[in-house]
Design a protein around this motif. Structure first.
Motif, PDB file in Angstrom:
ATOM      1  N   ASP A  79       0.701  -0.968   0.036  1.00  0.00           N
ATOM      2  CA  ASP A  79       0.164  -0.195  -0.016  1.00  0.00           C
ATOM      3  C   ASP A  79       0.537   1.527   0.424  1.00  0.00           C
ATOM      4  O   ASP A  79       0.446   2.045  -0.577  1.00  0.00           O
ATOM      5  N   ALA A  80       2.124   1.079   0.540  1.00  0.00           N
ATOM      6  CA  ALA A  80       2.712   2.688   0.990  1.00  0.00           C
ATOM      7  C   ALA A  80       3.574   2.644  -0.245  1.00  0.00           C
ATOM      8  O   ALA A  80       3.709   4.031  -1.005  1.00  0.00           O
ATOM      9  N   PHE A  81       4.293   1.566  -1.051  1.00  0.00           N
ATOM     10  CA  PHE A  81       4.516   1.366  -2.408  1.00  0.00           C
ATOM     11  C   PHE A  81       3.993   2.452  -3.543  1.00  0.00           C
ATOM     12  O   PHE A  81       4.017   3.798  -4.040  1.00  0.00           O
ATOM     13  N   ARG A  82       2.509   1.651  -3.457  1.00  0.00           N
ATOM     14  CA  ARG A  82       0.837   2.263  -4.541  1.00  0.00           C
ATOM     15  C   ARG A  82       1.342   3.709  -4.318  1.00  0.00           C
ATOM     16  O   ARG A  82       0.744   4.557  -5.070  1.00  0.00           O
ATOM     17  N   THR A  83       1.113   4.141  -2.799  1.00  0.00           N
ATOM     18  CA  THR A  83       0.334   5.637  -2.801  1.00  0.00           C
ATOM     19  C   THR A  83       1.592   6.063  -3.294  1.00  0.00           C
ATOM     20  O   THR A  83       1.072   7.640  -3.477  1.00  0.00           O
ATOM     21  N   GLY A  84       3.323   6.026  -2.929  1.00  0.00           N
ATOM     22  CA  GLY A  84       4.325   6.792  -3.558  1.00  0.00           C
ATOM     23  C   GLY A  84       4.210   6.956  -4.698  1.00  0.00           C
ATOM     24  O   GLY A  84       4.536   7.155  -5.278  1.00  0.00           O
ATOM     25  N   LEU A  85       3.624   5.969  -5.503  1.00  0.00           N
ATOM     26  CA  LEU A  85       3.261   5.672  -7.270  1.00  0.00           C
ATOM     27  C   LEU A  85       2.435   6.896  -7.679  1.00  0.00           C
ATOM     28  O   LEU A  85       2.029   7.622  -9.228  1.00  0.00           O
ATOM     29  N   GLN A  86       1.380   7.268  -7.553  1.00  0.00           N
ATOM     30  CA  GLN A  86      -0.052   7.867  -6.740  1.00  0.00           C
ATOM     31  C   GLN A  86       1.242   9.478  -8.148  1.00  0.00           C
ATOM     32  O   GLN A  86       0.521  10.280  -8.218  1.00  0.00           O
ATOM     33  N   SER A  87       1.777   9.972  -7.600  1.00  0.00           N
ATOM     34  CA  SER A  87       2.543  11.057  -8.067  1.00  0.00           C
ATOM     35  C   SER A  87       3.284  10.879 -10.015  1.00  0.00           C
ATOM     36  O   SER A  87       3.800  12.358 -10.340  1.00  0.00           O
ATOM     37  N   GLN A  88       2.953   9.005  -9.979  1.00  0.00           N
ATOM     38  CA  GLN A  88       3.735   9.512 -11.109  1.00  0.00           C
ATOM     39  C   GLN A  88       3.316   9.633 -12.363  1.00  0.00           C
ATOM     40  O   GLN A  88       1.741   9.772 -12.604  1.00  0.00           O
ATOM     41  N   PRO A  89       3.705  10.852 -13.685  1.00  0.00           N
ATOM     42  CA  PRO A  89       2.831  11.086 -14.622  1.00  0.00           C
ATOM     43  C   PRO A  89       2.468  10.164 -15.268  1.00  0.00           C
ATOM     44  O   PRO A  89       2.987   8.513 -15.445  1.00  0.00           O
ATOM     45  N   GLY A  90       1.919  10.397 -16.114  1.00  0.00           N
ATOM     46  CA  GLY A  90       0.446   9.363 -17.376  1.00  0.00           C
ATOM     47  C   GLY A  90       2.442   8.984 -17.703  1.00  0.00           C
ATOM     48  O   GLY A  90       2.823   9.590 -18.782  1.00  0.00           O
TER      49      GLY A  90
END
Length: 832
Positions: free
Chosen positions: A243-254
């Motif tokens: 969950d922490a890694f998934r949350t961190g990826l939310q700022s990943q550009p498209g």
């Protein structure tokens, strides 16, 4: 992917067991300077390509899924599969993330893979630069796996804070130009367009084509490739860290719409290359549309008992398979395999081995069921979460593009340099064979449908038999078939050697292996078992054990009197009367002779008979499997060799024995083709001699002339012998012999009675019914292709006895001490 410890920055100390194995396989590779202290290794393309497969986990380590949970099964978990254990999200403009939530690992594994169409040089530069950029952002001990399609970077995190920070570091590194961009200064291996380049391309091994040029700097590629559809993330660990890694990826550009094309090869490439070492080597790389099918075939080939390993052993010349490997690609996958031999391989033998391998791979890949869960099992089987994450990240790119038709690439490297014209011709032949594979020639088959029977019954046998075996190696064929029957690998199939003067082979029968085995699979399995048995290599130690067993059955002991008598009936052809040879000949056999005998059977005219419970189509499927197994033996002779049988040698012979208890008389009546060999008349006469209270007992036992008396009928349909063996009481050797010979003389004069004929007719009617109830008897009748003749009439039996039992045809052999033999009637001459 390729694992290279110098690119990981950690050395071998941080490797999993599987990675250490792979690194060890690559120790012989030549290092090429890659800049920044990195090294890219490359082995010979035609030797051990499997060591550089895209995912080292596919080349070693367990291949099954994760072990089942302990405790009783729960109905609610029945729908849980390997595929459902891996969650993949993203796509449609968002980077994909594959996650596996699992407990027990002290560390969590994170990986990112980048797939592109820019080639090996770009992959190596991206990987080494990513390692540097992540280190600048606090992510260390990064393991890299590099190939021509891209790279994977994987590492461990210990807690949720590190997992979130790792996501941020990856995003920042991917979307920020490198701080100190520098070009890759090493030169990659180069090939001219041809089989070597095609094999390397299929398995995505780093290489460049000769004449190709590449820019020295790749900074302009950095952000576009890390913003493309070719980027995949993966994490394997606890739910909190996932969950922490998934949350961190939310700022990943498209992601951009740029997608790796991974073009499908335009066609097969086949050729002969320069010698690469002390062995001849056939290297295959097969481009496959479905990755799960490629993995299934790879797993089957990895087993020591794989069918292909057995077929190559049947080809001979010491062919052995390397460990197969699979490369997962955006379009399908590549399956690689090589076979090598240290023998003196001819062009024809290389061509045959290549044909066998190509046909097997094609058939197996075509029949392997598609199963995406098989790819998921590759991830879950890894005990190291970092290795599991690396595979999961790369696997996400597999099958993203539509695939084409199966395409085979083959490079043959002989042991020694071939003349240019020979190499060119061989390459053309190999290409022709691979382009238009022909099915193996089917064996002659006779089939019967017996509905409702519980088993399939099959007999495959050479029509040549044992009658023509040389005396020095008599019994080799029988021992080869006996050994083959003992080495079956299927517990649901019974194999029995069928060894006669007129036919040698194996009989197999067995029920379905399970209650839901299809009729087609049942037939194929019986055919495979028969094929494996007929083409097995006899083991020397096993042969010695069976040799002693056969000798014991032929003896006990040497029995020179018995074999001397048989040699007079069939001079120099013991196999005509004793298909398993003689006590002495079997004892002298060596494994090479047994192997030669097995090979001879496989190359002679073979006939197959099948009794099928479901339909004659089962017989065709069984025959197809059997024919494929026997294909390496090439063309079979159209007929058995012509031989001239020496005539029997009637007369009286004597054999001195040191044993005072031996007072033996053997009377032999040779039955040649003119007397129909082991005919019904011979069988009836034998029964009338030996039945309780029969002719022989009344002639020599009841008068008290013999301690024992037996009659034997040996041989086959073309040549047989009726043998009377008498152990006389003291000083009655001549009397017992005269009495037995007198009995035969009276029968030759027509002493047969109607009561004798009626008794034999009644007995053999019961025998006939009993045989008809036995599938073995029906199978033999089917193999021979003829109905048994009608029972002989009284006049026919009497006529046969007049011809066969004439005293002029008798062979007499006396055995005893010198004193006992001297006491025989001196007026009768003896022949020595």
């Amino acid at each position: 992917m390729i694992y290279d410890p110098s690119l990981s920055g950690t050395g071998n100390g941080g490797l999993s067991f599987c990675a250490r194995k792979l690194a060890a396989l690559s120790n012989a590779r030549t290092p090429l300077e890659a800049g920044a202290g990195s090294v890219i290794h490359r082995p010979s393309v035609t030797r051990k390509i499997y060591a550089l497969s895209a995912l080292f986990a596919l080349a070693c380590g367990p291949q099954a899924g994760p072990p089942p949970a302990s405790g009783p099964p729960l109905t609610a978990l029945d729908a849980v599969t390997a595929s459902s254990s891996i969650r993949t999200e993203g796509g449609d403009g968002r980077p994909r993330l594959s996650s596996v939530v699992r407990a027990g690992d002290p560390l969590t594994g994170i990986a990112v893979s980048v797939v592109h169409d820019q080639g090996s040089r770009v992959s190596a530069w991206l990987a080494q630069t990513m390692q540097t950029e992540l280190a600048r952002r606090g992510v260390h001990d990064v393991q890299l796996e590099v190939n021509a399609l891209g790279y994977t970077a994987s590492f461990y995190v210990a807690d949720a804070v590190e997992a979130n920070a790792a996501a941020q570091a990856l995003i920042e590194a991917m979307h920020t130009p490198p701080a100190n961009p520098s070009g890759l200064t090493s030169s990659l291996p180069r090939f001219s367009a041809g089989p070597q380049a095609s094999l390397a391309h299929c398995m995505a091994e780093p290489y460049e084509l000769e004449g190709a040029t590449s820019p020295l700097h790749y900074a302009e590629q950095w952000i576009p490739l890390h913003s493309s559809e070719g980027v995949q993330y993966a994490i394997v660990g606890s739910s909190k860290l996932v969950d922490a890694f998934r949350t961190g990826l939310q700022s990943q550009p498209g992601t951009s719409s740029q997608t790796p094309e991974d073009p499908w090869p335009s066609g097969a490439t086949v050729g002969v290359t320069q010698p690469m070492g002390p062995t001849a080597e056939l290297s295959f790389a097969v481009r496959v549309a479905d990755a799960s099918s490629a993995v299934a075939v790879k797993n089957a080939l990895s087993r020591p008992s794989s069918e292909l390993r057995h077929y190559l052993a049947a080809v001979g010349r010491g062919w052995s398979l390397s460990a197969p490997a699979v490369m997962l690609r955006p379009r399908g996958a590549c399956l690689s395999l090589s076979a090598s031999s240290a023998g003196a391989i001819t062009s024809e033998e290389a061509q045959l081995a290549a044909t066998v391998i190509n046909r097997y791979l094609g058939e197996q890949l075509a029949s392997a069921p598609r199963d995406p869960g098989r790819l998921a099992s590759l991830v879950l089987a890894q005990s190291d979460p970092r290795a599991a994450a690396a595979i999961a990240a790369w696997q996400t790119s597999s099958g993203r593009q539509s695939a084409g038709e199966l395409t085979v690439h083959l490079a043959y490297s002989p042991r020694t340099q071939l003349p240019a014209e020979v190499a060119q011709h061989l390459g053309q032949q190999l290409a022709s064979d691979l382009a238009t594979p022909t099915p193996p020639p089917q064996l002659t088959i006779r089939a019967a449908h017996e509905r409702g029977q519980g088993e399939i019954w099959a007999l495959v046998a050479s029509t040549c038999g044992t009658a023509d075996e040389p005396a020095a190696s008599a019994g080799a064929r029988g021992l080869a078939m006996l050994q083959a029957s003992r080495e079956t690998q299927d517990p649901h199939v019974t194999l029995v050697p069928w060894v006669t003067p007129g036919g040698v082979g194996l009989m197999a029968h067995g029920p379905p292996a399970t209650g839901n085995e299809s009729a087609a699979d049942h037939a194929r399995r019986i055919g495979r078992v028969l094929g494996r048995a007929l083409t097995a290599h006899p083991r020397g130690q096993f042969s010695a054990v069976l040799r002693a067993e056969v000798q014991d059955a032929l003896g006990p002991g040497p029995r020179p009197d018995w074999w001397h008598a048989l040699d007079r009936a069939a001079p120099h052809q013991p196999g005509a009367l004793s298909p398993f040879g003689t006590w002495s000949s079997v004892g002298a056999l060596n494994p090479h002779q047994i192997l030669d005998a097995a090979r001879a059977v496989a190359t002679e005219p073979l006939r197959v008979a099948v009794i099928a419970p479901v339909g004659t189509s089962q017989a065709a499927l069984l025959n197809s499997e059997l024919s494929r197994a026997l294909e390496p033996f090439g063309r079979r002779s159209a007929s058995c060799p012509e031989t001239t049988a020496d005539a029997p040698a009637p007369g009286e012979y004597r054999l001195v024995s040191e044993d005072a208890d031996v007072r033996q008389n053997i009377i032999v009546v040779s039955l040649d083709r003119a007397l129909k060999g082991r005919s019904q008349e011979a069988q009836w006469t034998h029964w009338l001699l030996t039945r309780p209270g029969g002719w022989l007992e009344r002639a020599v036992r009841l008068p008290g002339l013999a301690a024992s008396a037996e009659a034997h009928l040996v041989g086959g349909l073309n040549r047989a012998a009726l043998i009377i063996e008498i152990n006389a009481v003291e000083n009655r050797l001549r009397d017992a012999s005269d009495q037995a010979r007198g009995l035969l003389a009276r029968l030759a004069e027509g002493a047969l009675t109607a009561a004798d004929h009626a008794a034999a007719l009644k007995h053999f009617e019961r025998v006939r019914l009993g045989l008809a109830l036995d599938p073995r008897s029906r199978l033999l009748k089917l193999w021979r292709g003829q109905e048994p003749p009608q029972p002989p009439s009284f006049s026919a039996l009497q006529k046969w006895q007049r011809l066969a039992l004439d005293p002029k045809r008798h062979i007499l052999l006396f055995a005893g001490t010198r004193a006992q033999l001297k006491a025989l009637d001196k007026s009768r001459p003896s022949k020595r």
